[in-house]
Design an enzyme around this catalytic site. Structure first.
Site, mmCIF file in Angstrom:
data_model
loop_
_atom_site.group_PDB
_atom_site.id
_atom_site.type_symbol
_atom_site.label_atom_id
_atom_site.label_comp_id
_atom_site.label_asym_id
_atom_site.label_seq_id
_atom_site.Cartn_x
_atom_site.Cartn_y
_atom_site.Cartn_z
ATOM 1 N N GLY A 44 0.773 -1.236 0.000
ATOM 2 C CA GLY A 44 0.000 0.000 0.000
ATOM 3 C C GLY A 44 0.802 1.284 0.000
ATOM 4 N N ASP A 100 0.493 3.488 4.274
ATOM 5 C CA ASP A 100 -0.616 4.164 3.601
ATOM 6 C C ASP A 100 -1.643 4.705 4.593
ATOM 7 O OD1 ASP A 100 -1.431 1.603 4.343
ATOM 8 O OD2 ASP A 100 -2.062 0.993 2.337
ATOM 9 N N ASP A 103 -5.411 2.505 10.955
ATOM 10 C CA ASP A 103 -6.827 2.270 11.237
ATOM 11 C C ASP A 103 -6.934 1.871 12.715
ATOM 12 O OD1 ASP A 103 -9.550 1.803 10.621
ATOM 13 O OD2 ASP A 103 -9.166 -0.259 10.031
ATOM 14 N N LYS A 131 -7.305 7.151 10.232
ATOM 15 C CA LYS A 131 -8.704 7.008 10.667
ATOM 16 C C LYS A 131 -8.696 7.029 12.189
ATOM 17 C CE LYS A 131 -10.457 3.923 7.052
ATOM 18 N NZ LYS A 131 -10.988 2.551 6.863
ATOM 19 N N PHE A 152 -14.247 3.111 4.154
ATOM 20 C CA PHE A 152 -13.254 2.306 3.458
ATOM 21 C C PHE A 152 -12.822 3.040 2.198
ATOM 22 C CE2 PHE A 152 -11.468 -1.029 0.868
ATOM 23 C CZ PHE A 152 -10.753 -1.771 1.791
ATOM 24 N N VAL A 153 -11.528 3.189 2.018
ATOM 25 C CA VAL A 153 -11.019 3.957 0.884
ATOM 26 C C VAL A 153 -10.092 3.112 0.003
ATOM 27 C CG1 VAL A 153 -11.255 6.229 1.957
ATOM 28 C CG2 VAL A 153 -9.168 4.903 2.344
ATOM 29 N N ASP A 159 -5.959 -0.790 -1.781
ATOM 30 C CA ASP A 159 -6.682 -1.682 -2.693
ATOM 31 C C ASP A 159 -8.000 -2.168 -2.123
ATOM 32 O OD1 ASP A 159 -5.512 -3.471 -0.703
ATOM 33 O OD2 ASP A 159 -6.098 -5.095 -2.070
ATOM 34 N N ARG A 165 -5.259 0.180 -6.616
ATOM 35 C CA ARG A 165 -4.058 0.799 -6.043
ATOM 36 C C ARG A 165 -3.507 1.881 -6.970
ATOM 37 N NH1 ARG A 165 -2.309 -2.432 -1.743
ATOM 38 N NH2 ARG A 165 -2.520 -4.677 -2.006
HETATM 39 P P1 5GP Z 1 -4.582 -1.303 11.185
HETATM 40 O O1 5GP Z 1 -6.023 -1.632 11.510
HETATM 41 O O2 5GP Z 1 -3.670 -2.379 11.688
HETATM 42 O O3 5GP Z 1 -4.201 0.068 11.642
HETATM 43 O O4 5GP Z 1 -4.481 -1.285 9.605
HETATM 44 C C1 5GP Z 1 -4.260 -2.482 8.934
HETATM 45 C C2 5GP Z 1 -4.285 -2.335 7.457
HETATM 46 O O5 5GP Z 1 -5.635 -2.358 7.060
HETATM 47 C C3 5GP Z 1 -3.745 -1.071 6.817
HETATM 48 O O6 5GP Z 1 -2.347 -1.061 6.671
HETATM 49 C C4 5GP Z 1 -4.397 -1.162 5.465
HETATM 50 O O7 5GP Z 1 -3.654 -2.038 4.633
HETATM 51 C C5 5GP Z 1 -5.744 -1.792 5.814
HETATM 52 N N1 5GP Z 1 -6.787 -0.761 5.824
HETATM 53 C C6 5GP Z 1 -7.310 -0.098 6.871
HETATM 54 N N2 5GP Z 1 -8.264 0.764 6.471
HETATM 55 C C7 5GP Z 1 -8.339 0.642 5.115
HETATM 56 C C8 5GP Z 1 -9.129 1.276 4.090
HETATM 57 O O8 5GP Z 1 -9.989 2.144 4.317
HETATM 58 N N3 5GP Z 1 -8.895 0.876 2.815
HETATM 59 C C9 5GP Z 1 -7.977 -0.078 2.476
HETATM 60 N N4 5GP Z 1 -7.854 -0.391 1.186
HETATM 61 N N5 5GP Z 1 -7.209 -0.687 3.418
HETATM 62 C C10 5GP Z 1 -7.396 -0.327 4.713
HETATM 63 MG MG MG Z 2 -1.088 -1.660 4.878
#
Ligand code: 5GP
Ligand code: MG
Length: 176
Positions: A44, A100, A103, A131, A152-153, A159, A165
């Site tokens: 990403g 990228d 979350d 986020k 969700f983006v 992706d 992407r």
């Molecule tokens: P975490 O929840 O561990 O902070 O994020 C884990 C991964 O979830 C991120 O690195 C990303 O790859 C994926 N992710 C989280 N939110 C989104 C979103 O809105 N869109 C996409 N495509 N991936 C996301």
């Molecule tokens: Mg990621």
């Protein structure tokens, strides 16, 4: 049911470019003469790293790692599994992890812990998108491009099922 498609543009290409330039100036100011290792999180962060590194007129090394893709890329214990590891030794180096999006925070928190165990001089984090409303674990994000709502983006590296992407902007996803 039709496949989900990109919806409206949340962050436009020009906004990204302007913000990347600002982040580049801030990072350049903070690191100055120190020789940096930019650690991009595959896949990403590819466009973000590619743009950000060219906004940094300082000595740096670029490397990548890949967090394993099951779950959020972490286990409940917060240990990250690296599907691909760095090729440089970061001991005694200043490290900036570039991803990228943050979350829940689990991926970055675990990556940070993993890299800190290798005795670098410092580890900081930089994400294009934050986020904030979704955080489950506290992790300091030193450089944030944009704070976004809980949607969700896709695009600019992000992706849906391997697609989108390559979009030059960040868009919502319609039809999920
Ligand atoms: P975490 O929840 O561990 O902070 O994020 C884990 C991964 O979830 C991120 O690195 C990303 O790859 C994926 N992710 C989280 N939110 C989104 C979103 O809105 N869109 C996409 N495509 N991936 C996301
Ligand atoms: Mg990621």
């Amino acid at each position: 049911m039709p496949a989900p498609r990109p919806g409206y543009v949340l962050v436009a290409e020009k906004e990204i470019a302007a913000r990347v330039a600002e982040l580049g100036r801030a990072i350049t100011r903070d690191y100055g003469e120190t020789n940096l290792v930019l650690v991009g999180v595959l896949q990403g962060a590819i466009p973000f790293v590619a743009d950000l590194m060219r906004a940094l007129p300082i000595d740096l090394t670029v490397d990548f790692l890949r967090a394993s893709s099951y779950g959020s890329g972490t286990t409940s214990s917060g240990t990250v599994h690296l599907a691909a590891d760095l090729s440089v030794d970061i001991a005694d180096r200043h490290v900036l992890i570039v991803d990228d999006i943050v979350d829940t925070g689990h991926t970055l928190a675990a990556l940070k812990r993993e890299l800190e165990a290798r005795r670098p001089r410092s580890v900081r984090t930089c994400v294009l998108l934050d986020k904030t409303g979704r955080r489950e674990i506290e992790v300091t994000i030193d450089y944030v491009g944009f704070t976004i709502p809980n949607v969700f983006v896709v695009g600019y590296g992000l992706d849906y099922d391997g697609l989108y992407r390559n979009l030059p902007h960040v868009a919502t996803l319609e039809g999920i």
